[in-house]
Write a protein that holds these residues in place. Structure first.
Motif, PDB file in Angstrom:
ATOM      1  N   MET A  21       0.846  -1.192   0.000  1.00  0.00           N
ATOM      2  CA  MET A  21       0.000   0.000   0.000  1.00  0.00           C
ATOM      3  C   MET A  21       0.882   1.242   0.000  1.00  0.00           C
ATOM      4  SD  MET A  21      -2.816   1.331   2.791  1.00  0.00           S
ATOM      5  CE  MET A  21      -3.975  -0.011   2.506  1.00  0.00           C
ATOM      6  N   ASP A  22       0.641   2.148  -0.931  1.00  0.00           N
ATOM      7  CA  ASP A  22       1.429   3.373  -0.978  1.00  0.00           C
ATOM      8  C   ASP A  22       0.867   4.399   0.011  1.00  0.00           C
ATOM      9  OD1 ASP A  22      -0.790   4.641  -2.090  1.00  0.00           O
ATOM     10  OD2 ASP A  22      -0.044   4.491  -4.145  1.00  0.00           O
ATOM     11  N   PRO A  23       1.543   5.550   0.216  1.00  0.00           N
ATOM     12  CA  PRO A  23       1.095   6.557   1.195  1.00  0.00           C
ATOM     13  C   PRO A  23      -0.315   7.063   0.941  1.00  0.00           C
ATOM     14  CG  PRO A  23       3.357   6.977   0.567  1.00  0.00           C
ATOM     15  CD  PRO A  23       2.864   5.898  -0.341  1.00  0.00           C
ATOM     16  N   GLN A  24      -0.793   6.959  -0.283  1.00  0.00           N
ATOM     17  CA  GLN A  24      -2.149   7.412  -0.603  1.00  0.00           C
ATOM     18  C   GLN A  24      -3.199   6.330  -0.341  1.00  0.00           C
ATOM     19  OE1 GLN A  24       0.525   8.064  -2.831  1.00  0.00           O
ATOM     20  NE2 GLN A  24       0.641  10.016  -1.716  1.00  0.00           N
ATOM     21  N   GLY A  25      -2.742   5.169   0.148  1.00  0.00           N
ATOM     22  CA  GLY A  25      -3.674   4.102   0.455  1.00  0.00           C
ATOM     23  C   GLY A  25      -4.062   3.255  -0.737  1.00  0.00           C
ATOM     24  N   VAL A  26      -3.269   3.338  -1.817  1.00  0.00           N
ATOM     25  CA  VAL A  26      -3.555   2.558  -3.027  1.00  0.00           C
ATOM     26  C   VAL A  26      -2.683   1.313  -3.037  1.00  0.00           C
ATOM     27  CG1 VAL A  26      -3.585   2.556  -5.538  1.00  0.00           C
ATOM     28  CG2 VAL A  26      -4.188   4.644  -4.288  1.00  0.00           C
ATOM     29  N   TRP A  27      -3.300   0.172  -3.345  1.00  0.00           N
ATOM     30  CA  TRP A  27      -2.572  -1.083  -3.364  1.00  0.00           C
ATOM     31  C   TRP A  27      -1.904  -1.309  -4.720  1.00  0.00           C
ATOM     32  CZ3 TRP A  27      -1.701  -3.910   0.877  1.00  0.00           C
ATOM     33  CH2 TRP A  27      -2.536  -3.739   1.975  1.00  0.00           C
TER      34      TRP A  27
END
Length: 264
Positions: A21-27
């Motif tokens: 998961m990236d910092p933006q909450g996208v997997w």
């Protein structure tokens, strides 16, 4: 998925596929990890793929990969497969340029594995003996002067001892086979059907055999007719000539190279 099949990584269980998961909450799919050659026909975990492909864990072909790609709407699947095969073939060069070197006989090992995609190398069964023996009787070199010297029963007796044998199968047809004797440290047979010569089948069978064999012994012996393509094949793979047999065959020996500890 393509890499696991082409490089024969049977340790392809679901824990070796992850998401981040990236910092933006996208997997996102994670970078590849824990990927290597992992195949042993006598190991319950490594004798077949852990993750099925098109409903199969064994005998996976290009058609199976393409079927999954179509189901998942993956574009340019053929190009992806070709790219992975090409990449695996470069392993020898990458290792040498990285200074890691290669074991004796191991220079073409990984590249050969990539060429088995259009067929399947699997453990020989007793039911494969007639097809293997038929190939033995049709080879162009190392022909039996007396075909009765080697019988189908000899194959069955061989397989009952501390040995291991594989076949290469293409579209349900046995195209080549290899048989190695651990107790006697002897490569007993490596033959490819004449109509399938020059396709890398013998090389692939030989390299799969070596990977398995050198986990159990450090020295491999063989004999072959002198001044043949077979003799050149073995010399190219690091076998050292060590004399002649009483019947005039060339004797060869291949030793496993053990690497010392890495410098700190």
């Amino acid at each position: 998925m393509c890499f696991n099949v082409i490089s024969r990584n049977c340790d392809d269980h679901t824990k070796n596929t992850s998401f981040l998961m990236d910092p933006q909450g996208v997997w996102h799919l994670s970078p590849a990890y824990d990927i290597t050659f992992a195949y042993d026909p006598k190991n319950v975990w490594l004798k077949q793929h852990q993750m099925s492909i098109n409903g199969k864990r064994l005998d996976i072909t290009r058609a199976d990969l393409l079927a999954v790609a179509k189901e998942m709407n993956i574009k340019k699947a053929d190009a992806i497969i070709d790219e992975v095969v090409a990449g695996v073939k470069k392993w020898k060069t990458c290792r040498e340029e990285g200074g890691d070197g290669c074991e004796a006989g191991g220079g073409d090992r990984e590249a050969a594995l990539g060429e088995t995609l259009m067929g399947m190398i699997r453990e020989m069964l007793h039911s494969d003996v007639p097809a293997a023996h038929a190939i033995r009787l049709r080879v162009r070199e190392n022909r039996l002067s007396d075909p009765s010297v080697v019988t189908e029963q000899d194959y069955h007796d061989f397989m009952a001892r501390d040995t291991m044998s594989w076949v290469h199968e293409l579209d349900g047809v046995i195209t080549g086979f290899v048989m190695v004797d651990v107790e006697k440290q002897n490569l007993w047979a490596l033959f490819v059907a004449p109509e399938h010569e020059g396709k890398g089948i013998g090389r692939a069978l030989h390299e799969v055999m070596l990977i398995w064999y050198f986990q159990r012994s450090d020295t491999l012996l063989l004999s072959t007719d002198p001044n043949t393509r077979a003799e050149g094949f073995y010399r190219k793979r690091g076998y050292q000539h060590c004399g002649h047999s009483k019947n005039g065959e060339s004797l060869f020996e291949l030793r496993r190279v053990r690497r010392g500890p890495m410098a700190g």
